[in-house]
Design an enzyme around this catalytic site. Structure first.
Site, PDB file in Angstrom:
ATOM      1  N   HIS A 296     -55.748 -19.954  65.556  1.00  0.00           N
ATOM      2  CA  HIS A 296     -56.254 -18.575  65.454  1.00  0.00           C
ATOM      3  C   HIS A 296     -57.063 -18.348  64.189  1.00  0.00           C
ATOM      4  O   HIS A 296     -57.596 -17.261  63.973  1.00  0.00           O
ATOM      5  CB  HIS A 296     -55.098 -17.577  65.525  1.00  0.00           C
ATOM      6  N   ALA A 298     -58.196 -20.418  60.036  1.00  0.00           N
ATOM      7  CA  ALA A 298     -58.177 -21.611  59.188  1.00  0.00           C
ATOM      8  C   ALA A 298     -56.761 -22.013  58.807  1.00  0.00           C
ATOM      9  O   ALA A 298     -56.463 -23.188  58.641  1.00  0.00           O
ATOM     10  CB  ALA A 298     -59.011 -21.361  57.932  1.00  0.00           C
ATOM     11  N   GLY A 299     -55.863 -21.054  58.670  1.00  0.00           N
ATOM     12  CA  GLY A 299     -54.503 -21.346  58.241  1.00  0.00           C
ATOM     13  C   GLY A 299     -54.416 -21.449  56.729  1.00  0.00           C
ATOM     14  O   GLY A 299     -55.282 -22.033  56.076  1.00  0.00           O
TER      15      GLY A 299
END
Length: 381
Positions: A296, A298-299
Site C-alpha cells: 500500500h 513504501a513502508g
C-alpha cells in the site's frame, strides 16, 4: 519468472513477497509469524512494504477460517487511497501559492449528511472530522504525471498526461478508533468466532466505517480542489485496512488487510514518501500467492522516534518543506515533518519492482509530487 518469496510449511502458510534486495526488519517477520499462530489462521503474507506495527505487522494480509480479528484491521478502519483527475494543466500549477493558502483543517461547514449519503454511509457522531486528512502518514497530494508506461490502460482510465492528479490518503478518523476500542476493552487482541453475534455486530460497525472513510476521502478531495481553484473526477478509491469475507470452494475465509491494497479491485496507486514518485499500477496474474493483496506504500524504514532523532541532525525543518522534485510540503507540526521525511521510508521503486517481479502488477504510470498537504496544526492527531 522469478517470484521473490519465502515460505514455511506449517498448518498456516507464511509467505513474504520481497526480493533479496529488499530489507525487511526482523521484528516485522516475528510479528507475521506470531499472527500465523492464531486460532483459525490459514495464510499470512508479508508484502514488500512489510514493517512492524503495534502487535501486528503493517504491509500484510491474513486469511483465517472460523475466526476474525479486529485488531489485525486496526484503528483506522477503511483507510485507503483515492485518486482524482484534476481539470487543470500541470504547467499551470501554482504550488507555492497553493502551499501558502491551502487549509483543510477544522470542521467542514457544509451538509455532511448529504456527503455521507452519496457514499451510502450514515452519520456516526464523528462528523466534525469529516473532510480532514488526519495525522500520521495521511496526506492530500497534488501530482503531475512523470511518465506513462502503459498508454492503453492510462487512457482507458480517462487520464491525460498533461493534467494534474490529486491523491488522498485518509481513513475513518476517530470513528475507527472508537470501534477498535470497543472490541479491545472486552477482548484485548483476541478474535471473534465468525458466526457469533459479536462478530456480526463488529462487521456492521466495520462496514459503516469503511463507507464513512470513503466519504471522508471524497470530501478531503473536494476541499483540496476548491482550495486550488479546480474541479476533479474520481478515478479510483481503494481501502487498505479492512476485513472481508471470501467465499471459495464452499468455505468462507476472512481476509484481513493491514496496510495492504486490494489486488482484486482494479488499478491501484502505491505512493512513495512525499519526496518520491507514486506508482499507478494494474494488478495482473492470479493474486492467490499474495492473498489478493498488494503493497500500500513504501513502508516505514525507521520508527517515528528514530526518524526524529536521526533527521534533526541532518536537516532543518524549513529544508523539509521542499523536495528533490521541487515540490512543496505543508506540514506545520515540526515533529511530524521529521517523522514523515522521505529518508524514514523504504525506496518505493524497490517495493514496486518486487511486485512486478512477483507477477502481481504492471506499472501504468509514475506520478511526481507537486504539493503535499499534511497539516496546518502544531500537533498531529
Amino acid at each position: 519468472m522469478n517470484t521473490p518469496s519465502s515460505e514455511t510449511s506449517t498448518a498456516t502458510t507464511v509467505r513474504i513477497i520481497a526480493s533479496p534486495q529488499s530489507w525487511v526488519e526482523g521484528e516485522a517477520v516475528r510479528q507475521l509469524e506470531a499472527v500465523a499462530r492464531l486460532p483459525g489462521m490459514r495464510l499470512a503474507v508479508g508484502l514488500p512494504d512489510l514493517h512492524p506495527g503495534k502487535g501486528a505487522p503493517v504491509g500484510a494480509a491474513f486469511e483465517s477460517e472460523g475466526f476474525l480479528y479486529p485488531y489485525l484491521v486496526g484503528s483506522d478502519i477503511g483507510c485507503g487511497m483515492g485518486l482524482w483527475d484534476v481539470d487543470l494543466l500541470a504547467r499551470k500549477a501554482k504550488a507555492e501559492r497553493w502551499a501558502a493558502k491551502l487549509d483543510l483543517e477544522g470542521p467542514w461547514e457544509g451538509d455532511t449528511d448529504a456527503v455521507l449519503a452519496e457514499q451510502g454511509a450514515s452519520s456516526t457522531g464523528f462528523e466534525s472530522a469529516l473532510g480532514t486528512v488526519g495525522g500520521g502518514n495521511h496526506f492530500a497530494e497534488v501530482q503531475r504525471v512523470e511518465e506513462v508506461h502503459d498508454a492503453r490502460v492510462f487512457e482507458a482510465l480517462g487520464l491525460r498526461e498533461e493534467r494534474l492528479l490529486l491523491l488522498v490518503h485518509s481513513g475513518s478518523r476517530g470513528l475507527g478508533e472508537s470501534i477498535l476500542r470497543r472490541h479491545v476493552d472486552r477482548h484485548a487482541a483476541g478474535g471473534l468466532a465468525a458466526e457469533s453475534e459479536e462478530a456480526r455486530a463488529y462487521l456492521a460497525r466495520h462496514d459503516g466505517a469503511v463507507l464513512w472513510a470513503k466519504a471522508n476521502r471524497a470530501l478531503v478531495a473536494q476541499r483540496a480542489l476548491e482550495g486550488i481553484g479546480a474541479t476533479g473526477r474520481r478515478v479510483l478509491d481503494v481501502c487498505h485496512n479492512s476485513v472481508t469475507a471470501r467465499h471459495e470452494g464452499g468455505r468462507v475465509g476472512w481476509l484481513h488487510r493491514k496496510g495492504a491494497a486490494p489486488w482484486d479491485e482494479g488499478p491501484v496507486v502505491i505512493p512513495g514518501s512525499r519526496g518520491a514518485l507514486s506508482y499507478l499500477v494494474l494488478p495482473v496474474g492470479t493474486g492467490e500467492q499474495s492473498a489478493y493483496s498488494l503493497a500500500h506504500g513504501a513502508g516505514r524504514k525507521w520508527t517515528r522516534t528514530a526518524a526524529r532523532e536521526r533527521l534533526k541532525e541532518r536537516f532543518t525543518a524549513e529544508s523539509l518543506t521542499r523536495t528533490s522534485f521541487k515540490s512543496h510540503v505543508v506540514c506545520e507540526d515540526r515533529d511530524l515533518l521529521f517523522e514523515e521525511a522521505p529518508p524514514a521510508y523504504k525506496a518505493i521503486d524497490r517495493v514496486v519492482t518486487d511486485l512486478v517481479e512477483a507477477g502481481l502488477v504492471r506499472v501504468v504510470a509514475t506520478l511526481a509530487p507537486v504539493l503535499t498537504y499534511k497539516t496546518r496544526g502544531r500537533t498531529a492527531e
